[in-house]
Design a protein around this motif. Structure first.
Motif, PDB file in Angstrom:
ATOM      1  N   TYR A 102       0.822  -1.219   0.000  1.00  0.00           N
ATOM      2  CA  TYR A 102       0.000   0.000   0.000  1.00  0.00           C
ATOM      3  C   TYR A 102       0.852   1.264   0.000  1.00  0.00           C
ATOM      4  CZ  TYR A 102      -3.729  -3.286   1.350  1.00  0.00           C
ATOM      5  OH  TYR A 102      -4.608  -4.332   1.387  1.00  0.00           O
ATOM      6  N   GLY A 103       2.193   1.098   0.054  1.00  0.00           N
ATOM      7  CA  GLY A 103       3.088   2.257   0.035  1.00  0.00           C
ATOM      8  C   GLY A 103       2.806   3.177   1.210  1.00  0.00           C
ATOM      9  N   ALA A 104       2.779   4.488   0.940  1.00  0.00           N
ATOM     10  CA  ALA A 104       2.440   5.458   1.987  1.00  0.00           C
ATOM     11  C   ALA A 104       0.940   5.745   1.867  1.00  0.00           C
ATOM     12  CB  ALA A 104       3.256   6.726   1.794  1.00  0.00           C
ATOM     13  N   PRO A 105       0.127   5.123   2.725  1.00  0.00           N
ATOM     14  CA  PRO A 105      -1.333   5.206   2.554  1.00  0.00           C
ATOM     15  C   PRO A 105      -1.881   6.616   2.770  1.00  0.00           C
ATOM     16  CG  PRO A 105      -0.777   4.117   4.618  1.00  0.00           C
ATOM     17  CD  PRO A 105       0.521   4.354   3.911  1.00  0.00           C
ATOM     18  N   PRO A 122      -8.597   3.427   7.969  1.00  0.00           N
ATOM     19  CA  PRO A 122      -7.774   2.231   7.877  1.00  0.00           C
ATOM     20  C   PRO A 122      -7.661   1.747   6.430  1.00  0.00           C
ATOM     21  CG  PRO A 122      -9.953   1.645   8.677  1.00  0.00           C
ATOM     22  CD  PRO A 122      -9.923   3.141   8.585  1.00  0.00           C
ATOM     23  N   ILE A 123      -6.690   0.874   6.190  1.00  0.00           N
ATOM     24  CA  ILE A 123      -6.404   0.425   4.829  1.00  0.00           C
ATOM     25  C   ILE A 123      -7.244  -0.808   4.497  1.00  0.00           C
ATOM     26  CG2 ILE A 123      -4.599  -0.393   3.293  1.00  0.00           C
ATOM     27  CD1 ILE A 123      -2.556   0.932   5.156  1.00  0.00           C
ATOM     28  N   SER A 124      -8.044  -0.697   3.423  1.00  0.00           N
ATOM     29  CA  SER A 124      -8.814  -1.855   2.950  1.00  0.00           C
ATOM     30  C   SER A 124      -8.059  -2.497   1.792  1.00  0.00           C
ATOM     31  CB  SER A 124     -10.179  -1.431   2.419  1.00  0.00           C
ATOM     32  OG  SER A 124     -10.812  -0.634   3.357  1.00  0.00           O
ATOM     33  N   GLU A 125      -8.503  -3.694   1.423  1.00  0.00           N
ATOM     34  CA  GLU A 125      -7.829  -4.429   0.350  1.00  0.00           C
ATOM     35  C   GLU A 125      -7.894  -3.692  -0.988  1.00  0.00           C
ATOM     36  OE1 GLU A 125      -9.672  -5.627   2.689  1.00  0.00           O
ATOM     37  OE2 GLU A 125      -8.643  -7.369   3.566  1.00  0.00           O
ATOM     38  N   ASN A 126      -8.913  -2.836  -1.158  1.00  0.00           N
ATOM     39  CA  ASN A 126      -9.011  -2.108  -2.434  1.00  0.00           C
ATOM     40  C   ASN A 126      -8.419  -0.702  -2.359  1.00  0.00           C
ATOM     41  OD1 ASN A 126     -10.906  -0.926  -0.881  1.00  0.00           O
ATOM     42  ND2 ASN A 126     -12.690  -1.587  -2.087  1.00  0.00           N
ATOM     43  N   SER A 127      -7.652  -0.413  -1.301  1.00  0.00           N
ATOM     44  CA  SER A 127      -6.937   0.870  -1.221  1.00  0.00           C
ATOM     45  C   SER A 127      -5.880   0.907  -2.327  1.00  0.00           C
ATOM     46  CB  SER A 127      -6.245   1.008   0.136  1.00  0.00           C
ATOM     47  OG  SER A 127      -7.202   1.081   1.165  1.00  0.00           O
ATOM     48  N   PRO A 128      -5.455   2.113  -2.755  1.00  0.00           N
ATOM     49  CA  PRO A 128      -4.464   2.205  -3.826  1.00  0.00           C
ATOM     50  C   PRO A 128      -3.163   1.484  -3.477  1.00  0.00           C
ATOM     51  CG  PRO A 128      -5.373   4.360  -3.303  1.00  0.00           C
ATOM     52  CD  PRO A 128      -5.910   3.421  -2.269  1.00  0.00           C
ATOM     53  N   LEU A 129      -2.550   0.883  -4.489  1.00  0.00           N
ATOM     54  CA  LEU A 129      -1.290   0.152  -4.290  1.00  0.00           C
ATOM     55  C   LEU A 129      -0.130   0.980  -4.815  1.00  0.00           C
ATOM     56  CD1 LEU A 129      -2.424  -3.389  -5.524  1.00  0.00           C
ATOM     57  CD2 LEU A 129      -2.344  -2.527  -3.167  1.00  0.00           C
ATOM     58  N   GLY A 130       1.060   0.751  -4.284  1.00  0.00           N
ATOM     59  CA  GLY A 130       2.239   1.466  -4.778  1.00  0.00           C
ATOM     60  C   GLY A 130       3.425   1.177  -3.887  1.00  0.00           C
TER      61      GLY A 130
END
Ligand code: UFG
Length: 310
Positions: free
Chosen positions: A102-105, A109-117
């Motif tokens: 998820y890199g720097a979110p 909270p972070i969900s599975e469909n949060s941006p990736l990087g």
């Protein structure tokens, strides 16, 4: 059950301890994932139903110094493993990924469909492997793939028989802290006291390793339902600051942890914690240990094994 490891950063003694705890016999073969011939032989000999793939290098800083080691071991090693699985018609795999994808979110909270990087080569290898697995499943829908994104695993088995045994100076918070508490190191450096968090120190989602292990068993069960590719966060949903971890450790073990606040560590995000609801819903998995238990179990492991497995 067959365990395969190249023992580059681990000890065979840990497997003896696993047998002691479980009362079950474990077959071990020393093999590097890049050794295609030996890996092929292992699959031919044992014909497993499924693979739980934990193998890989995992130190962020090291990955920035030696990126090619990371691509070769993690990405090429996984590609070799998958090829050998195809040759043996074994198409069930649980893969150890990380919240590092998820890199720097931006949102918590972070969900599975949060941006990736990815923000470092280690993270990029995890992202690349995830993509490789997804592409593989598109090419052959008979694959069943579970991707587990761990947050910050800490703690040890309650028996004190198996735990984290980093070679050299620990880079992660919990093993460093237990070595300070036992007197092996002078003090803990807290990286940064000026983050926009509750007390200025970084916030992470610490999860007990035994809860992480149980998540794998649930994921393996789920694979038998032919789910295709499934992705789950393994976290508690609770964010704790570095100072909270220190104070909780002191309260639950009675040990003092001398520390000083130093400069930020490059690449650290201020806050990272999971939304763990999907794993609860799909896998019927819920972490059961809180921070106190994580600290007590880490400490018991440290006390019983001051020199690790050696
Ligand atoms: N920390 C200190 N002092 C230390 C060690 C760590 O203050 O001596 C702090 C870090 O700055 C961070 C927190 O404690 O805020 C946790 O640090 P860890 O190194 O234990 O864990 P990270 O969150 O940095 O890294 C973990 C995994 C990585 C993974 C990453 C994804 O170890 O493999 O999460 O965010 F890539």
């Amino acid at each position: 059950m067959v365990a395969v490891d190249n023992l580059s950063n681990s000890s065979k003694e840990s497997l003896n301890r696993v047998q002691k705890i479980t009362g079950k016999t474990l077959t071990f073969v020393q093999c590097d994932l890049l050794d295609r011939a030996l890996l092929g032989q292992i699959f031919a000999d044992y014909q497993p139903d499924a693979v739980v793939h934990f193998a890989g290098l995992k130190a962020v800083g090291e990955s920035m110094v030696n990126p090619l080691d990371y691509y070769k071991n993690n990405v090429c090693g996984t590609a070799t493993l998958l090829e050998v699985m195809v040759e043996n018609s074994i198409k069930n795999i649980v893969f150890s990924s990380s919240c590092t994808v998820y890199g720097a979110p931006k949102n918590l909270p972070i969900s599975e469909n949060s941006p990736l990087g990815a923000v470092n080569p280690y993270g990029q290898t995890k992202l690349t492997i995830e993509q490789m697995l997804k592409d593989l499943q598109v090419s052959d829908t008979s694959w069943n793939i579970s991707i587990l994104r761990y947050f910050n695993p800490v703690g040890a088995h309650q028996s004190g028989e198996i735990g984290e045994n980093p070679s050299g100076t620990p880079t992660n918070l919990m093993p460093y802290m237990t070595q300070v508490a036992v007197g092996e190191r002078k003090e803990l450096s807290v990286f940064g006291g000026d983050y926009p968090t509750k007390d200025g120190t970084c916030v992470r989602d610490y999860i007990h390793v035994v809860d992480v292990a149980k998540g794998h068993l649930k994921a393996l069960e789920k694979l038998s339902e032919n789910p295709g590719v499934i992705i789950h966060n393994l976290g508690t949903g609770q964010g704790h600051s570095v100072l909270e971890i220190i104070h909780s450790f002191e309260a639950s073990t009675g040990q003092k942890v001398p520390y000083k606040i130093v400069d930020r560590r490059p690449g650290d995000a201020a806050s990272v914690y999971a939304n763990p609801q999907l794993a609860e819903l799909d896998l019927k998995w819920k972490p059961s240990s809180g921070l106190r238990r994580m600290c007590e179990d880490s400490w018991r492991w440290q006390l019983k094994n001051p020199k690790g497995y050696s």
